[in-house]
Design a protein around this motif. Structure first.
Motif, PDB file in Angstrom:
ATOM      1  N   ALA A 272      -7.583   2.727   4.794  1.00 32.50           N
ATOM      2  CA  ALA A 272      -7.492   2.957   3.346  1.00 32.50           C
ATOM      3  C   ALA A 272      -7.767   1.685   2.566  1.00 32.50           C
ATOM      4  CB  ALA A 272      -6.118   3.517   2.992  1.00 32.50           C
ATOM      5  N   GLY A 273      -7.352   0.552   3.159  1.00 40.03           N
ATOM      6  CA  GLY A 273      -7.630  -0.734   2.518  1.00 40.03           C
ATOM      7  C   GLY A 273      -7.034  -0.836   1.137  1.00 40.03           C
ATOM      8  N   ASP A 274      -7.851  -1.231   0.170  1.00 42.30           N
ATOM      9  CA  ASP A 274      -7.404  -1.403  -1.212  1.00 42.30           C
ATOM     10  C   ASP A 274      -7.780  -0.218  -2.096  1.00 42.30           C
ATOM     11  OD1 ASP A 274      -6.396  -3.917  -0.578  1.00 42.30           O
ATOM     12  OD2 ASP A 274      -8.342  -4.886  -0.927  1.00 42.30           O
ATOM     13  N   SER A 275      -8.067   0.913  -1.515  1.00 41.15           N
ATOM     14  CA  SER A 275      -8.464   2.065  -2.315  1.00 41.15           C
ATOM     15  C   SER A 275      -7.301   2.557  -3.172  1.00 41.15           C
ATOM     16  CB  SER A 275      -8.951   3.199  -1.414  1.00 41.15           C
ATOM     17  OG  SER A 275      -7.871   3.749  -0.679  1.00 41.15           O
ATOM     18  N   ALA A 276      -7.623   3.335  -4.174  1.00 45.10           N
ATOM     19  CA  ALA A 276      -6.596   3.851  -5.084  1.00 45.10           C
ATOM     20  C   ALA A 276      -5.652   4.822  -4.376  1.00 45.10           C
ATOM     21  CB  ALA A 276      -7.269   4.545  -6.265  1.00 45.10           C
ATOM     22  N   PHE A 277      -6.118   5.421  -3.262  1.00 45.16           N
ATOM     23  CA  PHE A 277      -5.296   6.391  -2.543  1.00 45.16           C
ATOM     24  C   PHE A 277      -4.354   5.726  -1.528  1.00 45.16           C
ATOM     25  CE2 PHE A 277      -9.101   8.769  -3.805  1.00 45.16           C
ATOM     26  CZ  PHE A 277      -8.511   9.840  -4.465  1.00 45.16           C
ATOM     27  N   ALA A 278      -4.534   4.442  -1.266  1.00 45.36           N
ATOM     28  CA  ALA A 278      -3.747   3.777  -0.230  1.00 45.36           C
ATOM     29  C   ALA A 278      -2.237   3.871  -0.469  1.00 45.36           C
ATOM     30  CB  ALA A 278      -4.187   2.318  -0.102  1.00 45.36           C
ATOM     31  N   PRO A 279      -1.730   3.539  -1.678  1.00 49.43           N
ATOM     32  CA  PRO A 279      -0.274   3.648  -1.884  1.00 49.43           C
ATOM     33  C   PRO A 279       0.248   5.070  -1.693  1.00 49.43           C
ATOM     34  CG  PRO A 279      -1.283   2.337  -3.622  1.00 49.43           C
ATOM     35  CD  PRO A 279      -2.404   2.970  -2.860  1.00 49.43           C
TER      36      PRO A 279
END
Length: 301
Positions: free
Chosen positions: A237-244
């Motif tokens: 997921a890395g730094d994508s908006a969906f990661a959290p």
């Protein structure tokens, strides 16, 4: 209070009939309650505590009887998650190479598979806790919340032998023993509380909307692919908006928490514990109240 009404009986004698107000007053005087009326939350909890042994015996009976019809019996409680972990390792580890970003992929995968199968079984079987126990419901009077409790507790009993195998597998993958492993039972306990809360919610929904039961397998399959059972959410997921969102959804939180007690490569952070406690207690309280509010409707057909 109005006076009792009198009328002539079949033999000509006088028969006294109590009015509804008098009957209500008489019942209140002797601590009687109408049939099919939801008790207060405090009384409901007190009765559940008095009947806790019933839930324990029902759970242990379910867990013991689950694999009794097979030759290997209770060994399947261990073999099932081990075989699934083996399949996932061949597909995702050897073929698809989803082990990127993971130091100990075998330990990571086995812990994830064991815990995901536990949580998913709590949800899928907990959802049927009322509909699959109509015989008990019609024959006995007890708080219906004991049925989801017993169902999820039976899943915990089934998980215990698998956890012992997990504690043998992880050190065998050159993972050093650490004091953090002592916290694994606490992490599993939080997952169990969460599973109980979800079972309360799903059990009521299935009673009121039977189609929900058909949707649960699809939801659980989606949860498996979004919870990092066989891959690292942080890596992909890395730094994508969906990661959290992916990292802090409940199943992913409990997988990460259990892994952090066993694997050095998965850091144990206060935020993970806070998320786990919040999901466990919040879901348990909300789920229990949600279930209790429909208590009088269970067992009507």
């Amino acid at each position: 209070m109005s006076k009792p009404e009198s009328h002539a009986g079949p033999s000509g004698s006088s028969v006294t009939t109590l009015t509804s107000e008098q009957l209500a007053a008489l019942a209140q005087e002797h601590g009687l309650e109408p049939v099919g009326v939801r008790p207060s939350l405090g009384a409901y909890l007190a009765t559940m505590w008095q009947r806790r042994h019933f839930a324990f015996r029902l759970a242990s009976s379910k867990a013991y009887a689950r694999n009794q019809g097979s030759y290997l019996g209770q060994v399947w409680a261990i073999l099932n998650p081990v075989l699934w972990a083996t399949v996932y390792f061949m597909v995702f580890g050897l073929i698809l190479k989803t082990d990127r970003g993971i130091d100990n992929f075998v330990g990571f995968l086995v812990a994830g598979v064991f815990m995901f199968h536990f949580v998913s079984a709590c949800i899928s079987n907990g959802a049927k806790a009322i509909t699959s126990n109509q015989g008990v419901i019609t024959a006995l009077q007890f708080p219906r919340a004991l049925l989801p409790v017993a169902t999820v507790l039976s899943e915990l009993f089934t998980l215990l032998p698998a956890l012992l195998v997990l504690l043998l597998i992880v050190p065998a993958t050159d993972e050093p023993l650490s004091p953090a492993m002592l916290l694994m039972p606490v992490a599993v306990l939080l997952a169990w509380l969460f599973g109980t809360g979800i079972a309360f919610i799903c059990a009521r929904l299935v009673v009121q909307f039977r189609d929900v039961q058909q949707l649960i397998p699809f939801v659980l399959r989606a949860a498996m692919y979004m919870s990092g059972v066989f891959f690292s959410i942080e890596h992909y997921a890395g730094d994508s908006a969906f990661a959290p969102l992916l990292e802090n959804q409940p199943i992913a939180v409990f997988l990460r928490l259990v892994r952090s007690t066993l694997l050095e490569g998965v850091p144990m952070t206060p935020s993970t514990w806070l998320w786990a406690v919040g999901w466990a207690l919040g879901t348990l309280v909300i789920g229990f109240i949600f279930f209790w509010q429909a208590e009088e409707s269970y067992g009507r057909g």
